[in-house]
Design an enzyme around this catalytic site. Structure first.
Site, PDB file in Angstrom:
ATOM      1  N   SER A   1       0.902  -0.868   0.163  1.00  0.00           N
ATOM      2  CA  SER A   1       0.215  -0.148  -0.245  1.00  0.00           C
ATOM      3  C   SER A   1       0.614   0.771  -0.222  1.00  0.00           C
ATOM      4  O   SER A   1       0.143   2.177  -0.397  1.00  0.00           O
ATOM      5  CB  SER A   1      -0.581  -0.108   1.677  1.00  0.00           C
ATOM      6  OG  SER A   1      -2.137  -0.959   1.612  1.00  0.00           O
TER       7      SER A   1
ATOM      8  N   TRP B   1       3.539 -10.357  -6.529  1.00  0.00           N
ATOM      9  CA  TRP B   1       2.417  -9.882  -6.925  1.00  0.00           C
ATOM     10  C   TRP B   1       2.525 -10.126  -8.110  1.00  0.00           C
ATOM     11  O   TRP B   1       1.432  -8.867  -8.133  1.00  0.00           O
ATOM     12  CB  TRP B   1       2.180  -9.611  -6.034  1.00  0.00           C
ATOM     13  CG  TRP B   1       1.736 -10.406  -3.968  1.00  0.00           C
ATOM     14  CD1 TRP B   1       1.976  -9.995  -3.029  1.00  0.00           C
ATOM     15  CD2 TRP B   1       0.391 -11.276  -3.861  1.00  0.00           C
ATOM     16  NE1 TRP B   1       2.032 -10.664  -1.976  1.00  0.00           N
ATOM     17  CE2 TRP B   1       1.328 -11.892  -2.889  1.00  0.00           C
ATOM     18  CE3 TRP B   1      -0.049 -12.564  -4.482  1.00  0.00           C
ATOM     19  CZ2 TRP B   1       0.296 -12.936  -1.646  1.00  0.00           C
ATOM     20  CZ3 TRP B   1       0.137 -12.991  -3.795  1.00  0.00           C
ATOM     21  CH2 TRP B   1      -0.071 -13.532  -2.528  1.00  0.00           C
ATOM     22  N   ILE B   2       3.386 -10.030  -9.046  1.00  0.00           N
ATOM     23  CA  ILE B   2       2.715  -9.126 -10.462  1.00  0.00           C
ATOM     24  C   ILE B   2       2.145  -9.917 -11.278  1.00  0.00           C
ATOM     25  O   ILE B   2       2.406 -11.148 -11.891  1.00  0.00           O
ATOM     26  CB  ILE B   2       4.453  -9.211 -10.735  1.00  0.00           C
ATOM     27  CG1 ILE B   2       5.200  -8.286  -9.962  1.00  0.00           C
ATOM     28  CG2 ILE B   2       4.410  -7.918 -12.477  1.00  0.00           C
ATOM     29  CD1 ILE B   2       4.832  -7.259  -9.431  1.00  0.00           C
ATOM     30  N   THR B   3       0.963  -9.894 -11.795  1.00  0.00           N
ATOM     31  CA  THR B   3       0.453 -10.784 -12.598  1.00  0.00           C
ATOM     32  C   THR B   3       0.977 -10.260 -13.746  1.00  0.00           C
ATOM     33  O   THR B   3       1.591  -9.369 -14.483  1.00  0.00           O
ATOM     34  CB  THR B   3      -1.321  -9.490 -13.118  1.00  0.00           C
ATOM     35  OG1 THR B   3      -1.526  -9.450 -11.954  1.00  0.00           O
ATOM     36  CG2 THR B   3      -2.049 -10.569 -13.903  1.00  0.00           C
TER      37      THR B   3
ATOM     38  N   LEU C   1      -2.682   2.855 -12.420  1.00  0.00           N
ATOM     39  CA  LEU C   1      -2.858   2.750 -11.459  1.00  0.00           C
ATOM     40  C   LEU C   1      -4.663   3.214 -11.287  1.00  0.00           C
ATOM     41  O   LEU C   1      -5.495   2.589 -11.608  1.00  0.00           O
ATOM     42  CB  LEU C   1      -2.860   2.366 -10.129  1.00  0.00           C
ATOM     43  CG  LEU C   1      -1.476   1.539  -9.376  1.00  0.00           C
ATOM     44  CD1 LEU C   1      -1.061   1.836  -8.242  1.00  0.00           C
ATOM     45  CD2 LEU C   1      -1.515   0.079 -10.063  1.00  0.00           C
TER      46      LEU C   1
ATOM     47  N   GLU D   1      -4.787  -3.171  -6.469  1.00  0.00           N
ATOM     48  CA  GLU D   1      -5.915  -1.823  -7.590  1.00  0.00           C
ATOM     49  C   GLU D   1      -5.659  -0.566  -6.113  1.00  0.00           C
ATOM     50  O   GLU D   1      -7.110  -0.121  -6.416  1.00  0.00           O
ATOM     51  CB  GLU D   1      -6.603  -1.433  -8.032  1.00  0.00           C
ATOM     52  CG  GLU D   1      -5.619  -2.435  -8.943  1.00  0.00           C
ATOM     53  CD  GLU D   1      -4.481  -2.503 -10.305  1.00  0.00           C
ATOM     54  OE1 GLU D   1      -4.447  -0.591 -10.114  1.00  0.00           O
ATOM     55  OE2 GLU D   1      -4.098  -3.236 -10.876  1.00  0.00           O
TER      56      GLU D   1
HETATM   57  P1  FAD Z   1      -0.333  -4.204   2.646  1.00  0.00           P
HETATM   58  O1  FAD Z   1      -0.175  -2.981   2.191  1.00  0.00           O
HETATM   59  O2  FAD Z   1       0.627  -5.408   3.894  1.00  0.00           O
HETATM   60  O3  FAD Z   1      -2.017  -3.753   3.487  1.00  0.00           O
HETATM   61  C1  FAD Z   1      -2.232  -5.107   4.418  1.00  0.00           C
HETATM   62  C2  FAD Z   1      -3.533  -4.088   5.068  1.00  0.00           C
HETATM   63  O4  FAD Z   1      -3.078  -2.760   6.344  1.00  0.00           O
HETATM   64  C3  FAD Z   1      -4.436  -3.893   4.227  1.00  0.00           C
HETATM   65  O5  FAD Z   1      -5.762  -4.426   4.788  1.00  0.00           O
HETATM   66  C4  FAD Z   1      -4.153  -2.553   3.911  1.00  0.00           C
HETATM   67  O6  FAD Z   1      -5.399  -1.873   3.550  1.00  0.00           O
HETATM   68  C5  FAD Z   1      -3.754  -2.048   5.205  1.00  0.00           C
HETATM   69  N1  FAD Z   1      -2.853  -0.685   4.934  1.00  0.00           N
HETATM   70  C6  FAD Z   1      -2.100  -0.813   5.007  1.00  0.00           C
HETATM   71  N2  FAD Z   1      -2.269   0.696   4.928  1.00  0.00           N
HETATM   72  C7  FAD Z   1      -2.911   1.235   6.258  1.00  0.00           C
HETATM   73  C8  FAD Z   1      -3.099   2.589   6.234  1.00  0.00           C
HETATM   74  N3  FAD Z   1      -2.388   3.850   6.040  1.00  0.00           N
HETATM   75  N4  FAD Z   1      -4.339   2.603   6.466  1.00  0.00           N
HETATM   76  C9  FAD Z   1      -5.483   1.822   6.793  1.00  0.00           C
HETATM   77  N5  FAD Z   1      -4.582  -0.215   6.279  1.00  0.00           N
HETATM   78  C10 FAD Z   1      -3.787   0.693   5.815  1.00  0.00           C
HETATM   79  N6  FAD Z   1       0.982  -5.179  -7.687  1.00  0.00           N
HETATM   80  C11 FAD Z   1       1.849  -4.764  -8.647  1.00  0.00           C
HETATM   81  O7  FAD Z   1       2.385  -3.784  -9.007  1.00  0.00           O
HETATM   82  N7  FAD Z   1       1.658  -5.588 -10.395  1.00  0.00           N
HETATM   83  C12 FAD Z   1       0.472  -6.497 -10.745  1.00  0.00           C
HETATM   84  O8  FAD Z   1       0.237  -6.964 -11.610  1.00  0.00           O
HETATM   85  C13 FAD Z   1      -0.103  -6.978  -8.969  1.00  0.00           C
HETATM   86  N8  FAD Z   1      -1.007  -8.152  -8.900  1.00  0.00           N
HETATM   87  C14 FAD Z   1      -1.351  -8.269  -8.117  1.00  0.00           C
HETATM   88  C15 FAD Z   1      -2.394 -10.017  -8.430  1.00  0.00           C
HETATM   89  C16 FAD Z   1      -2.732 -10.575  -6.915  1.00  0.00           C
HETATM   90  C17 FAD Z   1      -3.269 -11.369  -7.385  1.00  0.00           C
HETATM   91  C18 FAD Z   1      -2.979  -9.714  -6.004  1.00  0.00           C
HETATM   92  C19 FAD Z   1      -3.279 -10.001  -4.829  1.00  0.00           C
HETATM   93  C20 FAD Z   1      -1.913  -8.230  -6.019  1.00  0.00           C
HETATM   94  C21 FAD Z   1      -1.459  -7.948  -6.815  1.00  0.00           C
HETATM   95  N9  FAD Z   1      -0.562  -6.833  -6.933  1.00  0.00           N
HETATM   96  C22 FAD Z   1       0.425  -6.231  -7.504  1.00  0.00           C
HETATM   97  C23 FAD Z   1      -0.424  -6.697  -5.741  1.00  0.00           C
HETATM   98  C24 FAD Z   1      -1.355  -5.310  -5.301  1.00  0.00           C
HETATM   99  O9  FAD Z   1      -1.540  -4.221  -5.630  1.00  0.00           O
HETATM  100  C25 FAD Z   1      -1.379  -5.372  -2.970  1.00  0.00           C
HETATM  101  O10 FAD Z   1      -1.825  -6.383  -2.307  1.00  0.00           O
HETATM  102  C26 FAD Z   1      -2.032  -4.641  -2.902  1.00  0.00           C
HETATM  103  O11 FAD Z   1      -1.209  -2.640  -3.289  1.00  0.00           O
HETATM  104  C27 FAD Z   1      -2.524  -4.271  -1.042  1.00  0.00           C
HETATM  105  O12 FAD Z   1      -0.607  -4.283  -0.919  1.00  0.00           O
HETATM  106  P2  FAD Z   1      -0.635  -5.822  -0.019  1.00  0.00           P
HETATM  107  O13 FAD Z   1      -0.445  -6.714   0.173  1.00  0.00           O
HETATM  108  O14 FAD Z   1       1.610  -5.425   0.473  1.00  0.00           O
HETATM  109  O15 FAD Z   1      -0.849  -5.216   1.656  1.00  0.00           O
END
Ligand code: FAD
Length: 389
Positions: free
Chosen positions: A143, A167-169, A244, A368
């Site tokens: 995030s 996690w890169i599609t 995005l 996203e």
């Molecule tokens: P984290 O950022 O660790 O978040 C975990 C939890 O904490 C979430 O509930 C979040 O909302 C919460 N949180 C974080 N910060 C805060 C805050 N400040 N206040 C309140 N709550 C907060 N990424 C790419 O770059 N390219 C891709 O092609 C791509 N494809 C994907 C395909 C799949 C199947 C999946 C599952 C993910 C993909 N992603 C991709 C990654 C995706 O964009 C991230 O998983 C997403 O941005 C969340 O990041 P994280 O999983 O590290 O969760």
């Protein structure tokens, strides 16, 4: 599409031009022919024929559909949205393939690349010959991409990239990646052919969501790139964030497709399934579920059309896309879960698409920009106070 029951209670089809409806019909037919018959099998096996699908989708102009030039269709934002909806009525993972190719990888090159980047990659990507991916997320930075650990440093005229993207599609099958890395100047984007020495991609296994999508990790170990690998017009984090916004816009529409397919399936099922001597569709509690789902589906649709028209007018703002993504994915997930209950035990079977849609939408809720991040974007707009950090 199996049902003949109307879901368009408000006649929202009347909001569309003949051309938009014609494009929708083409994509719907393609999903019926190429996705629906196979997707449950892809999902169970966790394998999807990305290259074959890309060629099929390219054949009807779906890759980079809303971009202009370089073999792209140059469609309106609304037409692109309708295509995303129809694709996601098949499967969120299949829509993700198109979103990542067109709205993330191709858009980044189209918007921020040099003429050489565009000529080299965009026609082949539009034709489905080259698969692209977009590497922003890292194992420890999701995030909060501003904290990214991937670094690009100069070595003479060359760039050297080190880091890991997660996690890169499409990464395991991609020919080219747009990689975002920290440089002395801030965050920059790089066009990285996946066969460059030092680049490795590993598939992420054991997913319980978005299984009909290929997801991977990209390791960049001393990857040497020529000076011109840099996206010249991408300056700072606002560049990947603008990509995005493009992809999130497609999700505003796409999520409605998963919800619509869930509702269609539940309506068909409830009309045929009898308990206590009559169809379960005739029970008031079931009808309350249907009514609530249909109302949310139509409200989400009106929101999508509104955002689409604003996009076509060139005035769509990122926080407006946050409103659409937050609402439509959240409601689509609620609809899919509720429809799942209507199918009873059959609702957990891969013979019906509903549980698959619900499981997929868990990913769509997270990628996203998570729901929480979109709440923070909207909260900042309303209060003037940033609550991210
Ligand atoms: P984290 O950022 O660790 O978040 C975990 C939890 O904490 C979430 O509930 C979040 O909302 C919460 N949180 C974080 N910060 C805060 C805050 N400040 N206040 C309140 N709550 C907060 N990424 C790419 O770059 N390219 C891709 O092609 C791509 N494809 C994907 C395909 C799949 C199947 C999946 C599952 C993910 C993909 N992603 C991709 C990654 C995706 O964009 C991230 O998983 C997403 O941005 C969340 O990041 P994280 O999983 O590290 O969760």
């Amino acid at each position: 599409m199996t049902t003949t029951r109307p879901l368009d209670l408000l006649d929202v089809d009347a909001l569309h031009s003949e051309e938009e409806l014609a494009i929708r019909a083409v994509v719907r037919r393609m999903v019926d022919d190429h996705v629906r018959p196979n997707v449950a099998d892809w999902y169970e096996r966790g394998q999807v024929p990305v290259r074959d699908l890309a060629k099929e989708f390219a054949g009807v102009g779906l890759l980079g559909m809303h971009l202009t030039g370089y073999g792209c269709a140059g469609s309106s934002a609304v037409a692109y949205g309708l295509a995303c909806l129809e694709l996601e009525a098949g499967d969120s993972g299949v829509r993700s393939l198109v979103s990542v190719q067109g709205s993330l990888a191709m858009f980044a090159i189209w918007k921020y690349g040099s003429d050489e980047h565009k000529d080299r990659w965009l026609p082949g990507m539009a034709a489905g010959d080259h698969i692209g991916c977009f590497g922003l997320t890292e194992p420890d930075h999701g995030s909060d991409p501003a904290s990214m650990a991937t670094r690009a440093r100069r070595d003479g005229d060359d760039w050297i990239l080190d880091g890991t993207k997660m996690w890169i599609t499409n990464a395991p099958v991609a020919d080219v990646a747009v990689i975002w890395a920290r440089t002395e100047a801030g965050v920059n984007g790089f066009v990285v052919p996946m066969d460059t020495p030092g680049v490795t991609a590993r598939e992420v296994k054991h997913k319980l969501s978005l299984r009909a999508s290929c997801t991977g990790e990209i390791v960049l170990d001393g990857v040497r790139l020529p000076a011109d690998a840099l996206l010249p017009d991408a300056k700072g984090l606002k560049a990947p964030l603008s990509c995005l916004t493009e992809a999130r816009y497609g999700i505003v529409w796409g999520a409605l497709g998963a919800a619509r397919d869930s509702l269609h399936t539940a309506l068909d099922y409830a009309g045929a399934r009898e308990q206590f001597g009559r169809p379960i569709a005739g029970f008031q509690l079931t009808q309350a579920k249907f009514a609530d789902a249909a109302v949310e589906l139509q409200k989400g649709y009106l929101l999508a059309v509104h955002l689409g028209r604003r996009a076509d007018a060139g005035v769509l703002k990122p926080e407006q896309v946050s409103v659409g993504k937050l609402n439509n994915v959240r409601e689509a997930l609620a609809i899919a879960r509720q429809c799942r209950t209507i199918l009873g035990a059959n609702g957990i079977s891969a013979e019906y698409p509903v549980m698959r849609h619900a499981a997929n939408l868990e990913t769509v809720l997270t990628y996203e920009g998570t729901s929480e991040i979109h709440q923070l974007v909207i909260g900042q707009k309303l209060t003037g106070l940033a609550a991210f950090g």
